[in-house]
Write a protein that holds these residues in place. Structure first.
Motif, short mmCIF file in Angstrom:
data_model
loop_
_atom_site.label_atom_id
_atom_site.label_comp_id
_atom_site.label_asym_id
_atom_site.label_seq_id
_atom_site.Cartn_x
_atom_site.Cartn_y
_atom_site.Cartn_z
N LEU A 1 -7.74 10.24 -3.74
CA LEU A 1 -6.58 10.71 -2.98
C LEU A 1 -6.09 9.59 -2.09
CD1 LEU A 1 -4.75 13.03 -1.75
CD2 LEU A 1 -6.58 13.34 -0.06
N VAL A 2 -4.76 9.32 -2.13
CA VAL A 2 -4.17 8.32 -1.26
C VAL A 2 -2.95 8.94 -0.58
CG1 VAL A 2 -2.76 7.30 -3.11
CG2 VAL A 2 -3.29 5.96 -1.07
N VAL A 3 -2.81 8.67 0.70
CA VAL A 3 -1.73 9.24 1.50
C VAL A 3 -0.73 8.14 1.83
CG1 VAL A 3 -1.19 10.64 3.52
CG2 VAL A 3 -3.47 10.77 2.49
N ILE A 4 0.57 8.40 1.60
CA ILE A 4 1.58 7.37 1.82
C ILE A 4 2.77 7.95 2.60
CG2 ILE A 4 0.91 6.21 -0.32
CD1 ILE A 4 3.54 7.18 -1.55
N GLY A 5 3.65 7.07 3.05
CA GLY A 5 4.84 7.50 3.76
C GLY A 5 4.52 8.17 5.08
N ASP A 6 5.39 9.07 5.51
CA ASP A 6 5.19 9.75 6.78
C ASP A 6 3.89 10.55 6.81
OD1 ASP A 6 7.45 8.78 7.97
OD2 ASP A 6 8.65 10.58 7.70
N PRO B 1 11.01 7.78 15.63
CA PRO B 1 12.02 6.99 14.91
C PRO B 1 12.66 5.91 15.78
CG PRO B 1 12.98 9.04 15.62
CD PRO B 1 11.52 9.10 16.02
N GLN B 2 12.10 5.64 16.95
CA GLN B 2 12.71 4.71 17.87
C GLN B 2 12.96 3.34 17.24
OE1 GLN B 2 13.57 5.94 21.07
NE2 GLN B 2 14.90 4.19 20.78
N LEU B 3 12.06 2.92 16.36
CA LEU B 3 12.20 1.61 15.72
C LEU B 3 12.91 1.69 14.37
CD1 LEU B 3 8.70 0.10 16.57
CD2 LEU B 3 10.89 -0.40 17.65
N GLY B 4 13.25 2.90 13.93
CA GLY B 4 14.02 3.06 12.70
C GLY B 4 13.34 2.51 11.46
N GLN B 5 12.04 2.78 11.29
CA GLN B 5 11.30 2.16 10.20
C GLN B 5 10.78 3.16 9.16
OE1 GLN B 5 10.92 -1.15 9.72
NE2 GLN B 5 12.12 -1.56 11.54
N GLY B 6 11.03 4.45 9.32
CA GLY B 6 10.40 5.44 8.45
C GLY B 6 10.67 5.25 6.97
N VAL B 7 11.94 5.14 6.59
CA VAL B 7 12.29 4.98 5.18
C VAL B 7 11.78 3.65 4.65
CG1 VAL B 7 14.23 4.70 3.58
CG2 VAL B 7 14.27 6.53 5.27
N ASN B 8 11.88 2.60 5.48
CA ASN B 8 11.39 1.29 5.06
C ASN B 8 9.90 1.31 4.78
OD1 ASN B 8 13.92 -0.47 5.70
ND2 ASN B 8 13.64 0.84 7.47
N MET B 9 9.15 1.96 5.66
CA MET B 9 7.71 2.08 5.47
C MET B 9 7.38 2.82 4.18
SD MET B 9 5.79 0.79 7.95
CE MET B 9 5.67 0.44 9.70
N ALA B 10 8.13 3.88 3.90
CA ALA B 10 7.89 4.65 2.68
C ALA B 10 8.10 3.78 1.44
CB ALA B 10 8.81 5.87 2.64
N LEU B 11 9.17 3.00 1.44
CA LEU B 11 9.45 2.14 0.29
C LEU B 11 8.39 1.05 0.15
CD1 LEU B 11 13.32 1.80 0.70
CD2 LEU B 11 12.13 3.00 -1.15
N LEU B 12 7.97 0.47 1.27
CA LEU B 12 6.94 -0.57 1.23
C LEU B 12 5.61 0.00 0.73
CD1 LEU B 12 7.81 -2.39 4.55
CD2 LEU B 12 7.91 -3.42 2.28
N ASP B 13 5.28 1.21 1.18
CA ASP B 13 4.05 1.85 0.71
C ASP B 13 4.08 2.01 -0.81
OD1 ASP B 13 3.19 2.10 3.30
OD2 ASP B 13 3.41 4.28 3.41
N ALA B 14 5.18 2.54 -1.33
CA ALA B 14 5.27 2.79 -2.77
C ALA B 14 5.13 1.50 -3.57
CB ALA B 14 6.60 3.47 -3.09
N ALA B 15 5.79 0.44 -3.10
CA ALA B 15 5.71 -0.84 -3.81
C ALA B 15 4.32 -1.45 -3.74
CB ALA B 15 6.75 -1.81 -3.24
N ALA B 16 3.70 -1.39 -2.55
CA ALA B 16 2.36 -1.96 -2.40
C ALA B 16 1.33 -1.20 -3.22
CB ALA B 16 1.96 -1.97 -0.92
N LEU B 17 1.46 0.13 -3.29
CA LEU B 17 0.53 0.91 -4.09
C LEU B 17 0.69 0.60 -5.57
CD1 LEU B 17 -1.60 3.12 -4.34
CD2 LEU B 17 0.25 4.81 -4.34
N ALA B 18 1.92 0.49 -6.03
CA ALA B 18 2.15 0.15 -7.43
C ALA B 18 1.57 -1.22 -7.76
CB ALA B 18 3.65 0.18 -7.74
N ASP B 19 1.74 -2.18 -6.86
CA ASP B 19 1.19 -3.52 -7.09
C ASP B 19 -0.33 -3.51 -7.14
OD1 ASP B 19 3.70 -4.62 -7.19
OD2 ASP B 19 3.68 -5.39 -5.14
#
Length: 409
Positions: free
Chosen positions: A282-287, A294-312
């Protein structure tokens, strides 16, 4: 492998696309009968754009969204608190305002298996011994070689990480959101904010197009204490409009049509920390793995980076345990940096601590002009506080979307 993904938000969509392209047998479960976006709009940073570029979707995203050149925040009297220009990070650097709907449709259209998503299926639990998922209707699914929990900040599956779940508390503040159509907005390339101490914050983020609607759109957001968000009603709408008139009178005509609480979306935020984002298969990703303010506005970016890093990681290691540990190492520093910064910065903008607002207004501007401090502040804005991934995310180190871009920095 047979892979199950719980949740069809940004993290789930991107994972489904990338892992299906690697030849895995991917099954996606989504609790909504009709999958769709949650939220009004967001700011996509260069790190997130790098992932979309890798997926061949950056060009379409640019056409759908609105290029943002600067984040500019002032007091009600017009005193500048922050003015952060992307080009000061490097030439050609920018953010991208988008509606949630635009990104959702962009990713859904790129997902060959979108029509096979098992909608209306709320996953309620995971049995590590049998590697099966159970839904709220009593059905059992699986077994699966890998289960990806992408079920958001209020994740049910996150509990499968057991003792590795270190924090999952609600922030004491939240916000109201809505999309506004304003075709002649005078600042289409700037995210504008107004701060009245730490108790009131208003933002206007240009987000480009909205699927199924004409014109140009902005996301309006208004901060409130969490309890006020929970109990927001029609009387609250009247109070909100009065406060907007005090803080940002030019916006009053644009919010005058609000008459009912149901016209605005409510958002409460969680602070989620996992010592380790995986346990067994089991691996947990995104939010679900690292929800934050959301003060730093990174939620969607983190989700995309997680998906790419997991695939790699899965592509690079045939042993699942080794792959998941490689994924953890790849994302750990970046995630931790933004969790800490978000937790530290949020009270400066949303809290009951009046003195923090005075300090913010007095110091943010001058500090931001100090050469040694401006660089780190800009790296925080662009999602590059820590080098989040190897150059593989952007494919080429000098790709202007890439965290590794070396251009004129």
């Amino acid at each position: 492998m047979r892979i199950a993904i719980a949740g069809y938000g940004t993290a789930g969509q991107a994972s489904a696309i990338l892992l299906s392209a690697q030849g895995h047998d991917v099954t996606v479960f989504e609790q909504s009968p009709e999958p769709g976006p949650v939220g009004a709009g967001f700011l996509l940073q260069p790190t997130g754009l790098a992932v979309l570029e890798r997926m061949g979707l950056a060009g379409r995203a640019l056409a759908l969204g609105q290029r943002i050149e600067e984040l500019h925040g002032t007091t009600p009297r017009g005193r500048a608190v922050m003015a952060m220009r992307y080009r000061d990070r490097r030439e050609g650097c920018f953010g991208l305002g988008m509606t949630r709907g635009a990104l959702f449709e962009l990713l859904r259209d790129a997902h060959a298996g979108a029509s096979e998503v098992r909608t209306g299926t709320r996953i309620a639990g995971y049995d590590a011994a049998t590697r099966r998922l159970a839904d709220t209707d009593g059905r059992v699914h699986g077994p699966y070689d890998l289960v990806i929990a992408a079920d958001g900040a209020h994740s049910v599956l996150r509990g499968g990480c057991g003792q590795h779940v270190r924090r999952q508390s609600l922030y004491p503040w939240g916000a109201l959101w809505s999309l506004l159509r304003i075709d002649d907005w005078p600042e289409p390339d700037r995210l504008l904010q107004r701060y009245a101490g730490t108790r009131s914050m208003i933002g206007m983020l240009p987000v480009g197009t909205r699927p199924g609607h004409a014109g140009r759109w902005l996301t309006f957001y208004f901060s409130l204490p969490g309890e006020a968000v929970e109990h927001f009603d029609d009387a609250g709408v009247v109070a909100m409009k009065a406060r907007v008139a005090e803080i940002w009178p030019e916006l009053s005509p644009h919010v005058a049509h609000f008459a009912h609480a149901g016209q605005l979306q409510r958002a409460r935020y969680r602070d989620v920390v996992l010592a380790r984002p995986h346990h067994g298969p089991l691996v947990v990703i995104g939010d679900a793995a690292h929800a934050m303010s959301p003060q730093l506005g990174q939620g969607v970016n983190m989700a995309l980076l997680d998906a790419a890093a997991l695939a790699d990681a899965l592509a690079s290691h045939s042993d699942l345990a080794v792959a998941l540990e490689a994924y953890r190492r790849e994302r750990h520093a970046h995630v931790r940096a933004y969790q800490r910064m978000s937790r530290w910065l949020t009270p400066l903008f949303q809290s009951d601590r009046t003195a923090l607002g005075w300090c913010r207004d007095a110091l943010f501007g001058p500090v931001g002009r100090v050469p040694g401090a401006r660089g780190p502040m800009l790296r925080i804005l662009t999602g590059e506080l820590r080098h989040p991934v190897q150059d593989g995310i952007g494919q080429i180190a000098n790709d202007p979307y890439s965290p590794g871009y070396t251009g004129s920095d």
